[in-house]
Write a protein that holds these residues in place. Sequence first.
Motif, short mmCIF file in Angstrom:
data_model
loop_
_atom_site.label_atom_id
_atom_site.label_comp_id
_atom_site.label_asym_id
_atom_site.label_seq_id
_atom_site.Cartn_x
_atom_site.Cartn_y
_atom_site.Cartn_z
N ILE A 86 -18.98 -48.34 60.44
CA ILE A 86 -17.85 -48.42 59.72
C ILE A 86 -18.13 -48.44 58.06
CG2 ILE A 86 -15.77 -49.89 59.15
CD1 ILE A 86 -15.86 -51.05 62.27
N PRO A 87 -18.99 -49.11 57.52
CA PRO A 87 -19.26 -48.99 56.20
C PRO A 87 -19.45 -47.67 55.80
CG PRO A 87 -20.20 -51.04 56.94
CD PRO A 87 -19.56 -50.29 58.03
N GLU A 202 -10.10 -36.07 58.10
CA GLU A 202 -9.07 -36.42 59.18
C GLU A 202 -10.03 -37.18 60.35
OE1 GLU A 202 -7.05 -33.34 60.17
OE2 GLU A 202 -5.78 -33.17 58.32
N MET A 203 -11.42 -36.38 60.62
CA MET A 203 -12.12 -36.77 61.62
C MET A 203 -12.80 -38.48 61.51
SD MET A 203 -15.60 -34.96 62.92
CE MET A 203 -16.70 -35.68 61.59
N LEU A 204 -13.23 -38.66 60.18
CA LEU A 204 -13.67 -39.78 59.98
C LEU A 204 -12.61 -41.17 59.97
CD1 LEU A 204 -16.06 -38.95 56.87
CD2 LEU A 204 -16.61 -39.36 59.22
N LYS A 205 -11.26 -40.70 59.80
CA LYS A 205 -10.18 -41.68 59.90
C LYS A 205 -10.07 -42.04 61.15
CE LYS A 205 -7.45 -40.61 55.68
NZ LYS A 205 -6.19 -39.85 55.22
N GLU A 209 -10.76 -45.70 62.89
CA GLU A 209 -9.63 -46.39 63.68
C GLU A 209 -10.04 -46.92 65.02
OE1 GLU A 209 -6.33 -44.15 63.68
OE2 GLU A 209 -6.08 -44.15 61.50
N MET A 210 -10.94 -46.01 65.61
CA MET A 210 -11.42 -46.35 66.89
C MET A 210 -12.64 -47.33 66.94
SD MET A 210 -13.29 -43.63 69.72
CE MET A 210 -14.81 -43.42 68.54
N LEU A 211 -13.54 -47.39 65.99
CA LEU A 211 -14.43 -48.32 65.84
C LEU A 211 -13.92 -49.70 65.59
CD1 LEU A 211 -17.33 -46.29 64.44
CD2 LEU A 211 -16.66 -46.92 66.67
N SER A 212 -13.00 -49.61 64.59
CA SER A 212 -12.27 -50.89 64.12
C SER A 212 -11.45 -51.61 65.16
CB SER A 212 -11.39 -50.61 62.87
OG SER A 212 -12.09 -49.99 61.78
#
Length: 399
Positions: A86-87, A202-205, A209-212
């Motif tokens: 995430i970081p 867009e892909m990183l967002k 969200e999924m990992l969070s």
Amino acid sequence: MEDLPLPSIFEQARKIHNTATESGSDQDVVRKGCDALRKCEDMIGKLGLFSANETKEDISTGNLKYILVPFYLAELTEKIVQDDRIPLLRASQAKLKEFISFCETMELLPKEELETSTEGNSLADRRARKIARFKRQKAAESKLLEIKERKERRGRSSKASALSAPIEAGEEDVLDDDGEEEREAWLTTITLAICKAFDLLEMLKKEEEMLSSIKEKEEKDGDKNFSREILDERMRRAEAWHRDGVVRAQYSKPAPPITCATFAQDVLEGRANVSQAHEHKHQPMIFGPASLVNGGPLTSERERLAAQVFQPGFRLPTMSIEEAGLREMEMMNKWQERTAKYIEEANSAWHKDNNRKPGPSAEDEDEDDDAAQEKARAWDDWKDDNPRGAGNKKLTPCG
């Protein structure tokens, strides 16, 4: 790297970026490229190459390439592998936003992106933005390829002309004057990077969200390695059961094949024994969360609905391969027995005698012969009384 000038450090980092993007690279090399790009950022800030009051027309051709430093750093940061991702995703997004914002300030952002950014966020709008961005990306790639081919052709022609005729004084600047072409190439490269930056952002967002959400769920449950521990425990039980089974098989009769997947799972997990196969109720297999989390019966409507997740889209088998083979063998044996019985009956004398058709007796044959003789005699007598052509005498002229 501390003593190298800015162009050398940037060229080294750009080569690492190209290698990692096209074919992948070692993590040490990727981290080295990130360090080189951060060094470039520090040197660009100290030298004051860009100003917020400038536009792309005010930037010199030699400094245009340094606009790509945040974009290269974002792509390389995203390729670093570590446990907590995430970081890295957030750092990469920050660099992409910095790159897009700076391009907008320098009037390098295409008008289409500025217009579509103010539109709605519906599915049709997002699809239209992606299509337009894809077209711009393909156009930029084609233009870069055209510039590269044109430069190669001009280089070959320059070498050929240099060999055929010497360069006169005053013509060196004409032959080496490719500043406009270099500027066009870097501006096209920046346009291509902008298209990739929007897609990557867009892909990183979505990934963040999924990992969070997964991390929040794990923190809420308080058991991060629950599924892994369950699987490891099942594997240990299965291995122990197989080892004990090998020892027991030497002194016991072979057990009948297990034809129920649920019963096999109960045996592996210690809830049933092999000898209890006839007492076990063959329930259908449970898929989804209930098969991993809840090994017992379903006690609530919520668990029943959770157990229906990831159900197979096909009919489950009603028997095992062993049962199907045994049933097919039984059918074949019955068919062979019935066929052998029919062949035996067909070849027996009793069958031949019963199926023989009854023929005429000797008396019947004699009676038939007498009747035939009488019929033949009567026919001969009639022919004597009625010779051939006797009925046509009146038609003859001399009769």
